[in-house]
Scaffold this motif. Structure first.
Motif, PDB file in Angstrom:
ATOM      1  N   THR A 120      -1.720 -12.835   1.664  1.00  0.00           N
ATOM      2  CA  THR A 120      -0.772 -11.967   2.378  1.00  0.00           C
ATOM      3  C   THR A 120      -1.107 -11.869   3.860  1.00  0.00           C
ATOM      4  O   THR A 120      -0.211 -11.892   4.706  1.00  0.00           O
ATOM      5  N   LEU A 121      -2.384 -11.775   4.207  1.00  0.00           N
ATOM      6  CA  LEU A 121      -2.722 -11.668   5.629  1.00  0.00           C
ATOM      7  C   LEU A 121      -2.412 -12.965   6.369  1.00  0.00           C
ATOM      8  O   LEU A 121      -2.016 -12.944   7.538  1.00  0.00           O
ATOM      9  N   ALA A 122      -2.579 -14.107   5.685  1.00  0.00           N
ATOM     10  CA  ALA A 122      -2.289 -15.385   6.340  1.00  0.00           C
ATOM     11  C   ALA A 122      -0.804 -15.538   6.625  1.00  0.00           C
ATOM     12  O   ALA A 122      -0.415 -16.218   7.579  1.00  0.00           O
TER      13      ALA A 122
ATOM     14  N   ILE B 124       2.284  -3.320   5.259  1.00  0.00           N
ATOM     15  CA  ILE B 124       3.061  -2.497   6.193  1.00  0.00           C
ATOM     16  C   ILE B 124       3.302  -3.174   7.542  1.00  0.00           C
ATOM     17  O   ILE B 124       4.041  -2.651   8.371  1.00  0.00           O
ATOM     18  N   THR B 125       2.668  -4.314   7.799  1.00  0.00           N
ATOM     19  CA  THR B 125       2.842  -4.970   9.085  1.00  0.00           C
ATOM     20  C   THR B 125       4.306  -5.272   9.367  1.00  0.00           C
ATOM     21  O   THR B 125       5.105  -5.483   8.452  1.00  0.00           O
ATOM     22  N   LYS B 126       4.634  -5.341  10.647  1.00  0.00           N
ATOM     23  CA  LYS B 126       6.023  -5.625  11.028  1.00  0.00           C
ATOM     24  C   LYS B 126       6.433  -7.048  10.665  1.00  0.00           C
ATOM     25  O   LYS B 126       7.618  -7.373  10.697  1.00  0.00           O
ATOM     26  N   ASN B 127       5.467  -7.896  10.298  1.00  0.00           N
ATOM     27  CA  ASN B 127       5.770  -9.275   9.922  1.00  0.00           C
ATOM     28  C   ASN B 127       5.811  -9.482   8.409  1.00  0.00           C
ATOM     29  O   ASN B 127       5.862 -10.622   7.944  1.00  0.00           O
ATOM     30  N   ALA B 128       5.799  -8.399   7.652  1.00  0.00           N
ATOM     31  CA  ALA B 128       5.832  -8.513   6.186  1.00  0.00           C
ATOM     32  C   ALA B 128       7.172  -9.069   5.718  1.00  0.00           C
ATOM     33  O   ALA B 128       8.186  -8.981   6.403  1.00  0.00           O
ATOM     34  N   SER B 129       7.149  -9.649   4.526  1.00  0.00           N
ATOM     35  CA  SER B 129       8.359 -10.199   3.911  1.00  0.00           C
ATOM     36  C   SER B 129       8.397  -9.765   2.451  1.00  0.00           C
ATOM     37  O   SER B 129       7.393  -9.271   1.919  1.00  0.00           O
TER      38      SER B 129
END
Length: 227
Positions: free
Chosen positions: A100-102, A51-56
């Motif tokens: 994913t977090l990286a 859900i982070t704003k930096n997701a792709s």
């Protein structure tokens, strides 16, 4: 760093492994509590990087694949702590969460969690598990569609997005409750006047990736509910 009560990360290209071997048998000696905390840390990483704003699209696909493995695995381990296949699935999900977090970052649960560890010795996975349902409720206005995608993994018969989002949050809370993870930090007897110190140690990269910017007044109100 005990002297200044901050949790800090060590990061370097020299820390990247040439080969990673995922052997679930090595996790069999872990206690029920260690399994619960580490499993919920992985699930928190998957959900927050989703859900982070930096997701792709790439990290979205990997995060959902990890949750598809991790959520049923945690339920299976509730009844059989030595279910090797469930541990294999959770280990792979944990590895996916690292990827994913990286690449996408995390959110407010991982923003607050290090402060509870540094200041009060709360195990990291326990802090993440306690914080995750609260953080999901906070972020639901901005992340309902993605929470609905998670909800579809646990309630495939449901089709209404708001109810699916609620199902996702309920599923996380149910896992926590079944593993007897507290719903807040009251057992640590943290005074309300220490909220500013917690907030001061929570303004890192993870908090910056939260889908809803967390203002200081909102952060203090959030902490007041869980202390």
């Amino acid at each position: 760093a005990p002297s200044i009560q901050y949790k800090k990360s060590f990061r370097s290209p020299h820390l990247f492994p040439t080969l990673a071997v995922l052997d679930a048998e090595l996790t069999l000696p872990l206690s029920r509590q260690q399994t619960a905390y580490s499993g919920m840390d992985a699930i928190t990483q998957l959900i927050e990087s989703f859900i982070t704003k930096n997701a792709s699209p790439l990290t979205d696909a990997l995060a959902l694949a990890g949750l598809r493995l991790a959520l049923p695995a945690m339920r299976r381990l509730i009844t059989d702590l030595h279910d090797l296949e469930a541990r294999e699935h959770l280990l792979l999900a944990s590895t996916l969460s690292g990827i994913t977090l990286a690449n996408a970052g995390l959110g407010m649960a991982h923003g607050f969690a290090p402060a509870f560890g540094a200041l009060y010795g709360v195990p990291h996975g326990m802090a993440c598990a306690i914080l995750l349902p609260h953080a999901m409720r906070f972020n639901q206005p901005a992340a309902e569609a993605k929470f609905a995608a998670i909800g579809a993994l646990v309630d495939p018969a449901e089709t209404h997005p708001p109810r699916l989002a609620q199902a996702a949050i309920a599923a996380i809370q149910e896992i926590n409750d079944t593993f007897q993870i507290p719903r807040d930090f009251q057992e640590f007897q943290i005074p309300q006047n220490e909220k500013p110190a917690i907030l001061d140690r929570s303004r890192g990269n993870s908090m910056n990736g939260n889908p809803i910017p967390v203002r200081d007044d909102e952060a203090l109100a959030f902490l007041e509910k869980i202390l």
